[in-house]
Design an enzyme around this catalytic site. Structure first.
Site, PDB file in Angstrom:
ATOM      1  CE  LYS A 143      26.559  25.829  62.659  1.00 55.24           C
ATOM      2  NZ  LYS A 143      26.639  26.193  64.079  1.00 55.24           N
ATOM      3  CB  SER A 151      26.756  25.421  67.297  1.00 54.51           C
ATOM      4  OG  SER A 151      27.379  24.540  66.392  1.00 54.51           O
TER       5      SER A 151
END
Length: 348
Positions: free
Chosen positions: A287, A242
């Site tokens: 996140k 990611s």
């Protein structure tokens, strides 16, 4: 004390005891929480996250931070019910079924190994995407990372083999190799041409059927690139794919004059392929919390994560939609100069 009161007290004690015992029993869930952030144009343990040699580089400022998700739990270290309950009431974390992170047959070691491979592939794709954005040519090869024991490729393909072609067609990338194998029926012959050391060899394999009926040969591949200069990425124990977008932006920032952050603290996430297409990721809510806690004010968000992100965006964090690496560069230019359009996430 009457017998009835004594009975009620004893019953209450046993219920309480059972509740306490139950609270510490392991449950098949995993807690996801904000993990550490790392500035891709900064340092880790006094070493640059991105090092470039053999090519001119330029000063950078601000931050282009990758964000991570930490997890607690798993088959070998299950959390207890009390930990899960705390997670369910904490808006900054998520509690998900264990099989979401650890599908049946994949233990923590296997997941960590796969995450390490994904991180390596992500770094290579990020380098390629950055060079494509800058119109700098390079070569691409597909190599064998490992084979599965007992599967057709076991003992026939070897770690480090460079796959030149499959059924006579050039192996342009690992997806092509996988698609070519899947185009066969189990038992049919598929021919790999590989370079092993100084030799070129033809290796014939007969795919078997996987649990879902699809043909497989049991080979884990890795795309490698031959770049015209060295780009080294150092992120310690971070795994998964990611961080691709942020790696690419960090490389671009170092290879181009000017500072694309404008001195701001930018964070973001998203997988990236060699053509610069940004893909969705998991754990977007955690996140974003990690990004805001690190001081970021702008968060580059994959387009496919925008709707989910809008539901949980922390106060003070601006979401910027990123479909491609090129779009992200244009958005940062617009933020820095005040000219142009900054694409925003919209609620679904």
């Amino acid at each position: 004390m009457s017998r009835r009161v004594l009975t009620l007290l004893l019953a209450g004690f046993f219920v309480l005891a059972l509740g306490v015992v139950g609270a510490f029993r392991p449950v098949p869930y995993v807690v996801l929480s904000p993990g550490p952030t790392e500035n891709t144009i900064g340092d880790i343990d006094k070493k640059p996250v991105i090092s470039i040699s053999g090519r001119q580089t330029y000063p950078t400022s601000g931050a282009l931070s990758l964000v991570t998700v930490a997890y607690q739990g798993g088959p070998a270290a299950q959390i207890d019910l009390l930990t899960a309950l705390r997670g369910w009431i904490d808006p900054t974390v998520a509690v998900v079924p264990q099989e979401t992170i650890f599908p049946p047959g994949r233990d923590a070691k296997k997941v960590d190994e796969e995450n390490a491979v994904e991180m390596t592939n992500s770094q290579d794709s990020a380098k390629a995407a950055a060079l494509n954005e800058l119109k700098i040519p390079y070569e691409r090869v597909v190599t064998v990372l490992s084979t599965e024991q007992g599967k057709p490729a076991d003992g026939k393909l070897q770690k480090g083999d460079q796959i030149n072609s499959v059924d006579g067609k050039p192996a342009t990338d690992s997806q092509f190799v996988g698609d070519t194998v899947k185009a066969h029926k189990p038992g049919e012959t598929v021919t790999f041409n590989v370079t092993r050391g100084s030799q070129k060899l033809d290796v014939s394999l007969q795919p078997i059927a996987s649990k879902d009926g699809k043909p497989l040969v049991g080979v884990l591949m890795q795309e490698k690139f031959k770049f015209p200069f060295d780009v080294t990425i150092n992120v310690g124990d971070v795994g998964g794919p990611s961080a691709g977008l942020m790696f690419s932006l960090g490389i671009l920032d170092k290879l181009t004059p000017g500072e694309i952050t404008g001195g701001k603290r930018i964070a973001g996430t998203g997988t990236i392929d060699t053509e610069g297409q940004v893909g969705p990721i998991g754990g977007i809510a955690q996140k974003m919390v990690g990004a805001r806690d690190s001081g970021a004010t702008v968060f580059l968000t994959p387009a496919d994560n925008c709707a989910e992100a809008m539901k949980a965006v922390p106060e003070g964090l601006r979401l910027v939609k990123a479909d491609t690496l090129h779009d992200a560069v244009l958005a940062l230019d617009a933020l820095r100069t005040g000219k142009g359009i900054v694409p925003a996430c919209e609620a679904g």
